[in-house]
Design a protein around this motif. Structure first.
Motif, PDB file in Angstrom:
ATOM      1  N   UNK A  70       1.009  -1.277   0.013  1.00 42.81           N
ATOM      2  CA  UNK A  70       0.118   0.078  -0.003  1.00 42.81           C
ATOM      3  C   UNK A  70       0.908   1.314   0.113  1.00 42.81           C
ATOM      4  N   UNK A  71       2.006   1.298   0.511  1.00 44.50           N
ATOM      5  CA  UNK A  71       2.703   2.392   0.747  1.00 44.50           C
ATOM      6  C   UNK A  71       3.519   2.801  -0.639  1.00 44.50           C
ATOM      7  N   UNK A  72       4.091   1.990  -1.168  1.00 47.65           N
ATOM      8  CA  UNK A  72       4.957   2.549  -2.418  1.00 47.65           C
ATOM      9  C   UNK A  72       3.945   2.814  -3.567  1.00 47.65           C
ATOM     10  N   UNK A  73       3.041   1.740  -3.385  1.00 48.53           N
ATOM     11  CA  UNK A  73       1.863   1.972  -4.901  1.00 48.53           C
ATOM     12  C   UNK A  73       1.126   3.493  -4.606  1.00 48.53           C
ATOM     13  N   UNK A  74       0.748   3.751  -3.494  1.00 48.62           N
ATOM     14  CA  UNK A  74       0.125   5.081  -3.359  1.00 48.62           C
ATOM     15  C   UNK A  74       1.031   6.429  -3.701  1.00 48.62           C
ATOM     16  N   UNK A  75       2.434   6.022  -3.164  1.00 53.51           N
ATOM     17  CA  UNK A  75       3.382   6.893  -3.437  1.00 53.51           C
ATOM     18  C   UNK A  75       3.445   7.132  -5.030  1.00 53.51           C
ATOM     19  N   UNK A  76       3.609   5.785  -5.709  1.00 51.53           N
ATOM     20  CA  UNK A  76       3.780   5.909  -6.915  1.00 51.53           C
ATOM     21  C   UNK A  76       2.550   6.661  -7.968  1.00 51.53           C
ATOM     22  N   UNK A  77       1.313   6.445  -7.245  1.00 53.45           N
ATOM     23  CA  UNK A  77       0.001   6.958  -7.643  1.00 53.45           C
ATOM     24  C   UNK A  77       0.332   8.604  -7.511  1.00 53.45           C
ATOM     25  N   UNK A  78       0.710   8.999  -6.348  1.00 51.69           N
ATOM     26  CA  UNK A  78       0.757  10.464  -6.071  1.00 51.69           C
ATOM     27  C   UNK A  78       1.592  11.061  -6.908  1.00 51.69           C
ATOM     28  N   UNK A  79       2.833  10.645  -7.282  1.00 54.72           N
ATOM     29  CA  UNK A  79       3.891  11.168  -8.021  1.00 54.72           C
ATOM     30  C   UNK A  79       3.796  10.782  -9.582  1.00 54.72           C
ATOM     31  N   UNK A  80       2.717   9.937 -10.030  1.00 54.41           N
ATOM     32  CA  UNK A  80       2.540   9.523 -11.162  1.00 54.41           C
ATOM     33  C   UNK A  80       3.815   9.023 -11.887  1.00 54.41           C
ATOM     34  N   UNK A  81       4.566   8.197 -11.163  1.00 55.59           N
ATOM     35  CA  UNK A  81       5.760   7.439 -11.701  1.00 55.59           C
ATOM     36  C   UNK A  81       5.377   6.327 -12.615  1.00 55.59           C
ATOM     37  N   UNK A  82       6.363   6.018 -13.375  1.00 52.42           N
ATOM     38  CA  UNK A  82       6.123   4.886 -14.342  1.00 52.42           C
ATOM     39  C   UNK A  82       7.149   3.854 -14.135  1.00 52.42           C
ATOM     40  N   UNK A  83       8.070   4.009 -13.113  1.00 49.47           N
ATOM     41  CA  UNK A  83       8.831   2.974 -13.056  1.00 49.47           C
ATOM     42  C   UNK A  83       8.774   1.607 -12.074  1.00 49.47           C
TER      43      UNK A  83
END
Length: 384
Positions: A135-148
Motif C-alpha cells: 500500500x505504501x509504495x503503490x500510493x506514492x507511485x500513484x501520487x507522483x505519477x511515476x512509471x518505474x
C-alpha cells in the motif's frame, strides 16, 4: 563501490519537522521530542509529529477523496516523497523506481478495522487494500505519477537501509537510472506499544531524558517509539547537485538463538561495517550514526562491535533516538538525514548525557548503522 551513487535529495517528516531548516534547528537543541499520551491503558512517552507536520498530513488527506481512507504510514511517505522529488528536480517525465518499506505497515488502520470487526461481525469494505504492506509504495507511485518499478518490503528496523541497498543494486545493474528509497512508520498505537512493553524494553524512566540511547551504564531498557517517514533520491553517477555520495554498503544476518537475539559483540554489525568499509581507511571515518535504540543489550552490543572493527581509535559516535525515539522501519533513513546534515554543516550532533566527544576535524565521511529483529544489520558509508 565501482560506480558512484549520488544522493540528490533527502526529505522527511518526523517530530523534528518537515523542512531541512527546522530539522537542523531542532538538532542543535538539547531538547527531546517526547510527549505523554494515553496508550496501552496508561500514560506513555512517544515522539509524535510536530503540529506543523500534522497539519501538512491533514491537508494531504483532505486534498483527495481517495486519500481519506489511507493509513498515516502511507500519508507520511507521500509527504516526504513529494518534497524529495521536488528537491531533486525530478519530474513526471523521469522514469524512476520506488522502494519504500515499513516494519509494521498500517498498524493504526488495522487495529481500528479489527476492533470494528469484533464489535459488528463485519469487515470494513476497504480494510484489506488499505492495510497491505505494498500500500505504501503503490500510493506514492500513484501520487507522483511515476512509471518505474515500485517495491515494498519489511525487514523490521533495518527496513529503510535495506531499501537503500535495493536501490543501489538496481542502479548498479543498469536496470534504472533513478530510485526513490526509504521507510515510513506510524506505530503510536495501543497494540504496538503493548507489544514493546511485553518485550520489557519500553521506557518507564522519569529522568530528564527518558530514552537513554548511548548511555552504556543504564540499568533498564529505555526504548521509546516515534513516528515519521524519510526518503532519498538516488541517481547513478556523480551529479553536480548531489548532497552526498554512497561510498560503501554492507549487510549481514546473525544465526538466531531466539526471535529478538543479538550476539554479545553483534557479529552482524561487525560483518556489515567491515563490508561497507572494505575500501576505506578506517581513520577517514569521522562519525558513526549508531542504531542504538536505548535498550541495554542493543546499545552495548553495537558499541562493542564498533570497538572490534575500529580498535582504540573510535570515530565520533551518536544516535538520534534519545531525541525522536525509535521509528522502526523509517529509522535508518532518518539517521542518514542526520549524517548528511552533520556533513553539510560540518557540525557533530552528540548525545547530551553521553560522554563528551570533541570534533577535531571536518566531518566528511559518516557510517550509518541499522539492525532489526532477526539480527539483520545494514551499514552505509556516506561521503561529501
Amino acid at each position: 563501490m565501482s560506480q558512484t551513487i549520488s544522493i540528490t535529495a533527502i526529505a522527511s517528516i518526523s517530530p523534528l519537522g518537515n523542512t531541512p531548516e527546522l530539522i537542523w534547528e531542532n538538532y542543535l537543541t538539547e531538547k527531546h521530542c517526547f510527549v505523554e499520551r494515553d496508550l496501552d491503558f496508561k500514560k506513555t512517552f512517544v515522539a509524535a509529529l510536530d503540529a506543523t507536520s500534522e497539519q501538512v498530513v491533514t491537508e494531504l488527506r483532505e486534498s483527495d477523496n481517495k486519500y481519506k481512507s489511507l493509513d498515516k504510514s502511507v500519508l507520511y511517505a507521500m509527504v516526504a516523497s513529494r518534497n524529495a522529488m521536488q528537491n531533486a528536480g525530478w519530474s513526471q517525465n523521469d522514469v524512476f523506481g520506488i522502494n519504500i518499506g515499513s516494519s509494521r505497515g498500517a498498524t493504526d488502520l488495522f487495529e481500528k478495522h479489527y476492533k470494528e470487526y469484533l464489535e459488528t461481525g463485519k469487515a470494513h469494505t476497504l480494510s484489506s487494500p488499505t492495510t497491505t504492506l505494498g500500500n505504501i509504495s503503490s500510493w506514492v507511485a500513484h501520487d507522483l505519477q511515476s512509471s518505474g518499478p515500485e517495491i515494498s518490503h519489511s525487514i523490521t528496523c533495518s527496513t529503510a537501509l535495506h531499501a537503500v541497498l535495493n536501490g543501489v543494486a538496481w542502479l548498479k545493474a543498469g536496470m534504472a537510472d533513478k530510485f526513490l528509497v526509504g521507510g515510513s512508520e506510524a506505530p503510536l498505537t495501543d497494540f504496538t506499544i503493548g507489544q514493546m512493553r511485553a518485550l520489557k524494553i519500553y521506557s518507564n524512566s522519569e529522568e530528564t531524558y527518558p530514552n537513554r540511547a548511548l548511555d552504556l551504564e543504564k540499568k533498564q531498557s529505555t526504548m521509546i517509539l516515534g513516528e515519521g517517514a524519510g526518503v532519498c533520491c538516488l541517481e547513478i553517477g556523480k551529479k553536480e547537485n548531489a548532497l552526498a555520495y554512497i561510498e560503501g554498503i554492507g549487510y549481514a544476518t546473525e544465526i538466531l538463538e531466539h526471535n529478538i537475539s543479538i550476539s554479545a559483540e553483534a557479529s552482524c554489525f561487525q560483518k556489515s561495517m567491515k563490508m561497507a568499509l572494505q575500501n576505506t581507511d578506517l581513520s577517514q571515518v569521522d562519525a558513526i550514526v549508531m542504531h542504538a535504540p536505548g535498550t541495554i543489550k542493543g546499545d552495548l552490543t553495537e558499541y562493542r562491535a564498533i570497538e572490534k572493527v575500529f580498535g582504540e581509535r573510535l570515530p565520533l559516535l551518536t544516535t538520534n533516538k534519545w531525541k525522536i525515539g525509535h521509528t522502526f522501519g523509517a529509522s535508518g533513513i532518518l539517521s542518514m538525514e542526520l549524517a548528511i546534515m552533520m556533513m553539510q554543516h560540518n557540525t557533530f550532533i552528540g548525545v547530551p548525557f553521553a560522554k563528551a566527544q570533541l570534533q577535531t576535524k571536518p566531518i566528511r565521511k559518516v557510517l550509518i548503522n541499522a539492525v532489526g529483529f532477526g539480527g539483520n544489520a545494514v551499514s552505509v558509508l556516506l561521503s561529501l
